[in-house]
Scaffold this motif. Structure first.
Motif, PDB file in Angstrom:
ATOM      1  N   PRO A 251      35.987 -19.108  59.257  1.00 32.46           N
ATOM      2  CA  PRO A 251      36.214 -17.659  59.289  1.00 32.46           C
ATOM      3  C   PRO A 251      34.910 -16.943  59.623  1.00 32.46           C
ATOM      4  CG  PRO A 251      36.901 -18.590  57.182  1.00 32.46           C
ATOM      5  CD  PRO A 251      36.200 -19.680  57.923  1.00 32.46           C
ATOM      6  N   TRP A 252      35.018 -15.727  60.120  1.00 31.25           N
ATOM      7  CA  TRP A 252      33.778 -14.962  60.368  1.00 31.25           C
ATOM      8  C   TRP A 252      33.707 -13.724  59.487  1.00 31.25           C
ATOM      9  CZ3 TRP A 252      32.658 -10.831  64.329  1.00 31.25           C
ATOM     10  CH2 TRP A 252      33.783 -10.049  64.604  1.00 31.25           C
ATOM     11  N   HIS A 253      34.853 -13.165  59.096  1.00 28.89           N
ATOM     12  CA  HIS A 253      34.894 -12.093  58.108  1.00 28.89           C
ATOM     13  C   HIS A 253      35.633 -12.636  56.896  1.00 28.89           C
ATOM     14  CE1 HIS A 253      34.719  -8.709  61.372  1.00 28.89           C
ATOM     15  NE2 HIS A 253      33.521  -9.157  61.055  1.00 28.89           N
ATOM     16  N   GLY A 254      35.178 -12.261  55.699  1.00 22.80           N
ATOM     17  CA  GLY A 254      35.887 -12.700  54.502  1.00 22.80           C
ATOM     18  C   GLY A 254      36.574 -11.531  53.821  1.00 22.80           C
ATOM     19  N   GLY A 255      37.591 -11.819  53.030  1.00 24.48           N
ATOM     20  CA  GLY A 255      38.274 -10.756  52.295  1.00 24.48           C
ATOM     21  C   GLY A 255      39.696 -11.156  51.968  1.00 24.48           C
ATOM     22  N   GLY A 256      40.507 -10.142  51.699  1.00 23.89           N
ATOM     23  CA  GLY A 256      41.910 -10.387  51.401  1.00 23.89           C
ATOM     24  C   GLY A 256      42.659 -10.789  52.653  1.00 23.89           C
ATOM     25  N   ASN A 257      43.859 -11.315  52.476  1.00 23.14           N
ATOM     26  CA  ASN A 257      44.773 -11.593  53.587  1.00 23.14           C
ATOM     27  C   ASN A 257      44.425 -12.863  54.360  1.00 23.14           C
ATOM     28  OD1 ASN A 257      47.147 -10.556  54.619  1.00 23.14           O
ATOM     29  ND2 ASN A 257      46.146  -9.532  56.344  1.00 23.14           N
ATOM     30  N   MET A 258      43.323 -13.542  53.997  1.00 28.44           N
ATOM     31  CA  MET A 258      42.924 -14.715  54.796  1.00 28.44           C
ATOM     32  C   MET A 258      42.653 -15.935  53.932  1.00 28.44           C
ATOM     33  SD  MET A 258      39.421 -14.868  54.129  1.00 28.44           S
ATOM     34  CE  MET A 258      38.462 -15.577  55.436  1.00 28.44           C
ATOM     35  N   THR A 268      39.220 -21.122  49.524  1.00 31.17           N
ATOM     36  CA  THR A 268      39.809 -21.883  50.625  1.00 31.17           C
ATOM     37  C   THR A 268      40.611 -20.909  51.476  1.00 31.17           C
ATOM     38  OG1 THR A 268      41.721 -22.427  49.283  1.00 31.17           O
ATOM     39  CG2 THR A 268      39.934 -24.065  49.357  1.00 31.17           C
ATOM     40  N   PHE A 269      40.801 -21.281  52.723  1.00 30.71           N
ATOM     41  CA  PHE A 269      41.308 -20.299  53.681  1.00 30.71           C
ATOM     42  C   PHE A 269      42.646 -20.695  54.277  1.00 30.71           C
ATOM     43  CE2 PHE A 269      36.641 -20.408  53.815  1.00 30.71           C
ATOM     44  CZ  PHE A 269      36.446 -19.228  53.114  1.00 30.71           C
ATOM     45  N   MET A 270      43.369 -19.675  54.736  1.00 33.80           N
ATOM     46  CA  MET A 270      44.635 -19.922  55.416  1.00 33.80           C
ATOM     47  C   MET A 270      44.341 -20.530  56.790  1.00 33.80           C
ATOM     48  SD  MET A 270      46.707 -16.535  54.413  1.00 33.80           S
ATOM     49  CE  MET A 270      48.269 -17.136  54.980  1.00 33.80           C
ATOM     50  N   PRO A 271      45.336 -21.170  57.385  1.00 38.13           N
ATOM     51  CA  PRO A 271      45.124 -21.671  58.751  1.00 38.13           C
ATOM     52  C   PRO A 271      44.994 -20.509  59.738  1.00 38.13           C
ATOM     53  CG  PRO A 271      47.379 -22.086  58.012  1.00 38.13           C
ATOM     54  CD  PRO A 271      46.667 -21.462  56.864  1.00 38.13           C
ATOM     55  N   ALA A 272      44.557 -20.820  60.961  1.00 38.09           N
ATOM     56  CA  ALA A 272      44.523 -19.818  62.032  1.00 38.09           C
ATOM     57  C   ALA A 272      45.963 -19.369  62.306  1.00 38.09           C
ATOM     58  CB  ALA A 272      43.916 -20.426  63.298  1.00 38.09           C
ATOM     59  N   PRO A 273      46.196 -18.135  62.650  1.00 39.19           N
ATOM     60  CA  PRO A 273      45.195 -17.100  62.931  1.00 39.19           C
ATOM     61  C   PRO A 273      44.748 -16.313  61.703  1.00 39.19           C
ATOM     62  CG  PRO A 273      47.374 -16.297  63.490  1.00 39.19           C
ATOM     63  CD  PRO A 273      47.561 -17.702  63.018  1.00 39.19           C
ATOM     64  N   GLN A 274      45.474 -16.482  60.546  1.00 45.10           N
ATOM     65  CA  GLN A 274      45.203 -15.595  59.408  1.00 45.10           C
ATOM     66  C   GLN A 274      43.762 -15.702  58.910  1.00 45.10           C
ATOM     67  OE1 GLN A 274      48.277 -17.033  59.681  1.00 45.10           O
ATOM     68  NE2 GLN A 274      49.352 -15.086  59.984  1.00 45.10           N
ATOM     69  N   LYS A 275      43.157 -16.895  59.031  1.00 45.78           N
ATOM     70  CA  LYS A 275      41.795 -17.006  58.474  1.00 45.78           C
ATOM     71  C   LYS A 275      40.792 -16.118  59.208  1.00 45.78           C
ATOM     72  CE  LYS A 275      40.519 -21.188  61.047  1.00 45.78           C
ATOM     73  NZ  LYS A 275      40.094 -22.566  60.978  1.00 45.78           N
ATOM     74  N   PHE A 276      41.198 -15.612  60.390  1.00 49.60           N
ATOM     75  CA  PHE A 276      40.300 -14.717  61.134  1.00 49.60           C
ATOM     76  C   PHE A 276      40.694 -13.246  60.967  1.00 49.60           C
ATOM     77  CE2 PHE A 276      40.386 -18.700  63.666  1.00 49.60           C
ATOM     78  CZ  PHE A 276      39.060 -19.078  63.435  1.00 49.60           C
ATOM     79  N   THR A 280      43.217  -5.420  55.822  1.00 45.44           N
ATOM     80  CA  THR A 280      44.449  -4.849  56.375  1.00 45.44           C
ATOM     81  C   THR A 280      44.298  -4.681  57.882  1.00 45.44           C
ATOM     82  OG1 THR A 280      44.925  -3.703  54.318  1.00 45.44           O
ATOM     83  CG2 THR A 280      45.985  -2.837  56.315  1.00 45.44           C
ATOM     84  N   PRO A 281      45.190  -5.257  58.661  1.00 44.65           N
ATOM     85  CA  PRO A 281      45.062  -5.153  60.130  1.00 44.65           C
ATOM     86  C   PRO A 281      45.593  -3.812  60.645  1.00 44.65           C
ATOM     87  CG  PRO A 281      46.968  -6.474  59.538  1.00 44.65           C
ATOM     88  CD  PRO A 281      46.333  -6.059  58.237  1.00 44.65           C
ATOM     89  N   PRO A 282      45.351  -3.500  61.909  1.00 45.64           N
ATOM     90  CA  PRO A 282      45.906  -2.286  62.515  1.00 45.64           C
ATOM     91  C   PRO A 282      47.388  -2.495  62.830  1.00 45.64           C
ATOM     92  CG  PRO A 282      44.362  -3.375  64.017  1.00 45.64           C
ATOM     93  CD  PRO A 282      44.509  -4.268  62.838  1.00 45.64           C
ATOM     94  N   ILE A 283      48.229  -2.262  61.827  1.00 46.17           N
ATOM     95  CA  ILE A 283      49.649  -2.646  61.912  1.00 46.17           C
ATOM     96  C   ILE A 283      50.407  -1.793  62.936  1.00 46.17           C
ATOM     97  CG2 ILE A 283      51.781  -2.955  60.572  1.00 46.17           C
ATOM     98  CD1 ILE A 283      49.831  -3.003  58.054  1.00 46.17           C
ATOM     99  N   ALA A 284      50.269  -0.463  62.797  1.00 47.24           N
ATOM    100  CA  ALA A 284      50.996   0.426  63.711  1.00 47.24           C
ATOM    101  C   ALA A 284      50.569   0.158  65.158  1.00 47.24           C
ATOM    102  CB  ALA A 284      50.707   1.883  63.347  1.00 47.24           C
TER     103      ALA A 284
END
Ligand code: PLP
Length: 409
Positions: A251-258, A268-276, A280-284
């Motif tokens: 990963p390159w950024h850490g935080g929630g959702n990954m 420990t991290f989720m698989p790609a793509p979530q680990k990147f 909160t992503p730009p959902i809209a």
């Protein structure tokens, strides 16, 4: 009159900015290389999400959250389809092309590059595909090398075999130049790089609005683009990466959702793509980009390319009749981007006079200062054409340029 497979006058009705007077007159938008206009369906899709569907994704058991997640992931699938990627797991949401390149430089690059390794970039890269590599090269002691280009604005590939050495780890190449419109032979470059074991990142920011892209056919390792150049909103873009590469990248950024788990000892991290995709992503924006992709698919990429090509030919011929005007970038079959200089007039003055005529172009170095240096100009004026432009836009551009000639002699 140009021959086009598109019903442009109907298409123009889909763009509020094109059918609403601007400063009391029609607007001639010849600046899609800066940012493409969003069709009403995408604007409305974004508004509907904000008004009636808004929440967060990948969390919560509420129906609202599950539906938002479904729409968000459906948009990822649309990007997969756009690029013909083998799996949506290979598509990482980013803020745009710039962030996607920085992700690769910081995650893949830091893992794989060490002192003396080489990064090979083309002479016509946007700063977005130069500066992240310079930052990385300084950090790890890698060396930047450049594929040269000729006076026509085409890459000189005769010595590519020698330019790519056993030390080359990455080749970065723009698919379509934002200044010159040159369409680079990406597939051949990928083959040459792979023969030496180097990976290839393709900057597709200016390609996706003009061409049908197939990352499997290109066999590139990474492909990036920005939503706002593809008639989508700002703040969203994507990175395609081969699954084996993404899986092996940290990963390159850490935080929630990954993450899979977090303790004080480590995470420990989720698989790609979530680990990147920390936070909160730009959902809209992602959902609206999906609507833009549907809209463009509805028009057809072949029809878009044919329309733009016809307009490009007509605009080029007419521009070349303006005394003292020179076009930079004259590749046969180039994309619909026309950069030009006018003897004795600074591009900023041209841009300002055109602005008085309600003609929107870009004047400047286009975030490609090495390209300006190559052609020994401080800046250019750039008109970029899209599927919603009609012959009247070219007429207005020419009227404006004749005014420039009247004023500056
Ligand atoms: N690459 C190219 C070829 C571009 O034209 C641009 C934007 O003009 C970018 C990258 C950067 O795009 P963004 O600013 O949306 O990240």
């Amino acid at each position: 009159m140009i021959h086009t497979p598109l019903d442009v006058e109907r298409i123009r009705q889909d763009f509020p900015l094109l059918v609403t007077p601007f400063k009391g007159r029609p607007l001639h938008y010849l600046d899609s290389a800066v940012s493409g206009l969003m069709p009403k369906v995408a604007i409305e899709r974004m508004a509907r999400y904000q008004a009636l569907e808004h929440t967060n994704v990948h969390r919560g058991v509420s129906t609202l959250s599950q539906e938002a997640t479904d729409h968000f992931e459906a948009a990822r699938e649309k990007v997969r389809g756009l690029l013909n990627a083998p799996s949506a797991k290979s598509i990482v949401w980013t803020r745009g092309a710039t962030e996607a390149i920085n992700l690769v430089a910081q995650s893949w690059g830091r893992t794989h590059l060490k002192t003396g390794d080489e990064i090979l970039l083309s002479a016509m890269e946007h700063h977005a595909n130069i500066v992240p590599w310079q930052l990385l090269a300084q950090e790890v002691g890698a060396i930047l090398k450049v594929i040269p280009m000729d006076a026509n604005g085409e890459l000189i590939l005769d010595h590519l075999d020698r330019l790519i050495t056993e030390r080359t780890r990455l080749v970065g190449v723009v698919h379509v130049s934002n200044v010159l419109g040159t369409v680079n032979p990406v597939k051949a470059i990928v083959q040459a790089a792979h023969a030496k074991g180097a990976v290839v990142l393709v900057d597709g920011a200016q390609a996706v609005p003009h061409l049908a892209v197939d990352v499997q056919d290109l066999d590139c390792d990474f492909y990036v683009f920005s939503g706002h150049k593809l008639s989508g909103p700002t703040g969203i873009g994507a990175l395609y990466g081969k699954k084996s590469l993404l899986d092996a990248m940290p990963p390159w950024h850490g935080g929630g959702n990954m993450i899979l788990s977090v303790t004080w000892e480590g995470s420990t991290f989720m698989p790609a793509p979530q680990k990147f995709e920390a936070g909160t992503p730009p959902i809209a924006q992602a959902i609206a980009l999906g609507a833009s992709i549907d809209y463009l698919k509805g028009l057809g990429f072949e029809a878009i390319a044919a329309h733009e090509h016809a307009l490009l030919e007509c605009a080029t011929a007419r521009l070349l009749e303006v005394p003292g005007l020179k076009i930079l970038g004259n590749q046969e079959g180039k994309a619909a981007v026309i950069s030009f200089v006018l003897e004795g007039v600074h591009p900023h003055d041209i841009g300002s006079i055109l602005d008085h005529e309600n003609v929107v172009v870009r004047a400047g170095h286009h975030c490609a200062q090495p390209v300006m240096r190559h052609f020994q100009v401080p800046a250019t004026t750039r008109a970029s054409l899209a599927y919603f432009n009609h012959a009247e836009d070219v007429d207005a551009l020419l009227r404006g340029l004749h005014k420039v000639r009247e004023i500056f002699g």
